[in-house]
Enzyme design. Sequence first.
Site, mmCIF file in Angstrom:
data_model
loop_
_atom_site.group_PDB
_atom_site.id
_atom_site.type_symbol
_atom_site.label_atom_id
_atom_site.label_comp_id
_atom_site.label_asym_id
_atom_site.label_seq_id
_atom_site.Cartn_x
_atom_site.Cartn_y
_atom_site.Cartn_z
ATOM 1 N N GLU A 29 -19.052 9.865 8.971
ATOM 2 C CA GLU A 29 -18.709 10.247 10.336
ATOM 3 C C GLU A 29 -19.852 10.037 11.327
ATOM 4 O OE1 GLU A 29 -16.827 14.044 10.509
ATOM 5 O OE2 GLU A 29 -15.334 13.495 9.031
ATOM 6 N N GLU A 83 -11.400 11.302 3.977
ATOM 7 C CA GLU A 83 -11.341 12.774 3.999
ATOM 8 C C GLU A 83 -10.099 13.190 4.754
ATOM 9 O OE1 GLU A 83 -14.593 15.055 5.646
ATOM 10 O OE2 GLU A 83 -16.085 13.839 4.579
#
Length: 575
Positions: free
Chosen positions: A252, A475
Site C-alpha cells: 500500500e 488483502e
Amino acid sequence: MWSKFLEAVILSGCLTQLTHAQSLPAPVTSGYSQTDLDRLWQSVEQGGVPVVKANVTRVLEPLANFSVGPEPPRFRPAYLQATTQNIELPKGFLYGVSTAATQVEGAVKEGGRGPSNWDWGCHNNITVCNNEVPDVTVNEYYQYKQDIQRVKAMGVNAFSFSIAWARILPFGHRGSPVSEEGLQFYDNFIDELLKNGIEPVATLFHWDTPLNLMSQYGAFLNNSIVEDFDNYASIAFQRYGKKVKTWFTFNEPHVYCDQYAAYPYNSLYTGGINATTAPYTCVPNLIKAHAVAVQTYRGLISEGKIAKGKIALKHDGQRPIPFDSNSASDREVVERRADIYIGIFSQPIYVDGNYPKRVLDTIPASILRRFTDDEKKIIKGSADFYAIDSYATIVAKTPPNGIEACASNVNDPNWPICQDISDNVSQYSTQSGWAVGAAADPLSPWLADTSQWLRYQLNWLTKTYPTPGGIYISEFGFAEPYEYLRTENYQLAWDERRSNYLLDYLNAALLAIHEDKIDLRGMLIWTPIDNFEWNLATQQKFGLQHVNHSTPGLDRTYKLSFFQVRDFFKQHLVG
Ligand code: BGC
C-alpha cells in the site's frame, strides 16, 4: 493527501500531536557495535516506556493433539449462494491469509533486530498507538509454528507475510551488518509453511522503516532510500528466492506515503517540506525503489541464482462511485480519485512510466518530482502481475467550492483529489440517503461491506492496468463492529458481519471470474488473527481468530468467519 490511515489518526485524536516530544537518535553510519544498537533502542525508550517481552520466549512446537474444536452452527442459508454454488475457482487459485511483521511478530528487541519507526513512534508518543506498544503483539516470532498449524486447518494454500527490514539490517543501510539471526527467523518461518504445503508470499516492506534510516536522511523523503532498499531487497531475494516464488516489494504505497504527513515522520521535514507536500516527496522515491529492486530480482533470476518467480507491489484504494451519477462534476471526482490515488502508482508501473495527466496537471513538479526518461524506462513494466488491497468502495462527491478552486490551491483541505471529505457521511452514503453498505466498526469509518461493487473495481482495474500476470486481491477483510467491547467467548466468536462481508466478497469474486471473465488468480484474507492494528492497536480487530491477551500464552480461538471461509473454499477450490 487523504487516506484511511489519516482518518484513523484523526479519529484517535492524534492529529493535534504533530510535533514530537523526543528527538530522533543521532544516526549510526559506521562501526555498528552493539553499543550503537543499544543507543538506538535507548532512544525508543527515552520517553520512559521500556520495551517488554512476551511470556513465551522459545519457539513453541505444533500441538500433537490439535483440533479445531466444535463446529459452529450453520448461520447462512444455502439459498444465498444459489447462483454461485456450482462455480469452481480456476486451477492454481491462490487462497490464503495475510499478515505484516509489525502487527504480529513481537520480539522487537530480540534476535539482534534494530528499531523501526513504529517502535519509536509508539514508545515516544504512546497515545499515537492507543496507549499500547507493538513489543509483543501476538508473539508470532515464537508462536509461528502453532499459528501455521491453526491456519492450515482452514485449507489455505498460501500465506502472505512481511519481512521486517530492521530484523535483517538492524541499521538499515547498505554496508551495515546483516543479522544472521534475523535471516534465520524467516528461513524457519518459510520452511514451516512449505512443510505444511503452504506457499510463502513475501512482502519486503509493510511500513516498518528502520529508525536509523529515518535519522540518517529522512527515509523515503530522500532519494538515498532507493539504494538502501535495493540492498535490503537483494539480500532477501538471494536468501529466500529459491523458496519464495511470489514477492511484493511494497504494501500500500499510498497509505504509506500518507504517513509522512503525520507523526513521527513530520519530525524529518527539511528544506521546505511540510505535511501537505511530504507524501509527494515520498511517492517518486518509493516507485523508483520498487523498480530498481524489481530489476535486481529479475537479474538474479536470469543469472540462475534464484528460482523463477513473480513480483509486484500491493496497490491500495479504489475507483469510487459518484454520489450523483447525473452530476458531471461528481463523475469527474471519481476519475480524479482513481487517477490521483491509484493511478499515481499504477500508471507509471503498468502503462507508460509516467504519472496520469490529472496528477501532472494538479501536483506541480516542485512538489512531485517528475521522472527522467531513464527512470521511466525502468519503472514501466516493473511488475509481473497486478495486486490490490481492495477492502471497500466509497462515494465521490464534489467539494462545496468546486473542483477547480480546490485543484488550484495546495492549501485546500481536499487538495489534490478534490473529493469532498468534510464529513464521513458524504463518503459512505449515496444520494438516496442509504449507506453504501453495512458499516464496519466506527473506528474504521472507511470500511463497509460494499461487495456489490467488487466486480466494478476488478473490471476497471484490469482494463486500465492490464498485465499478462492477472490480478490478485492481496488483502480484503473487515472490522467487526464493537468487537472489542465483547467479553464472553461465544460473543467474540460470533463475527457475523465479518463472515457476511467475506462470503459476499468471495461470491462476488466467483461471478467476476465466471461472468466477467476477470483473470483473478488469488485472494488473501486480512487477517488470520487479531493483531496490532497500527494506531488503533488491539482495539480494532480484523482477525479470523481472537487472542486472549490476559492469558500467558496469548490463547487463540477461532471465530465463525474462520469456518465460513474454510467451507467456502472447500466447496469452490479445485485441486
Ligand atoms: C493494511 C494492514 C491493515 C489493514 C486493516 C491494510 O490497509 O495493509 O496493515 O491492518 O489494512 O486496516
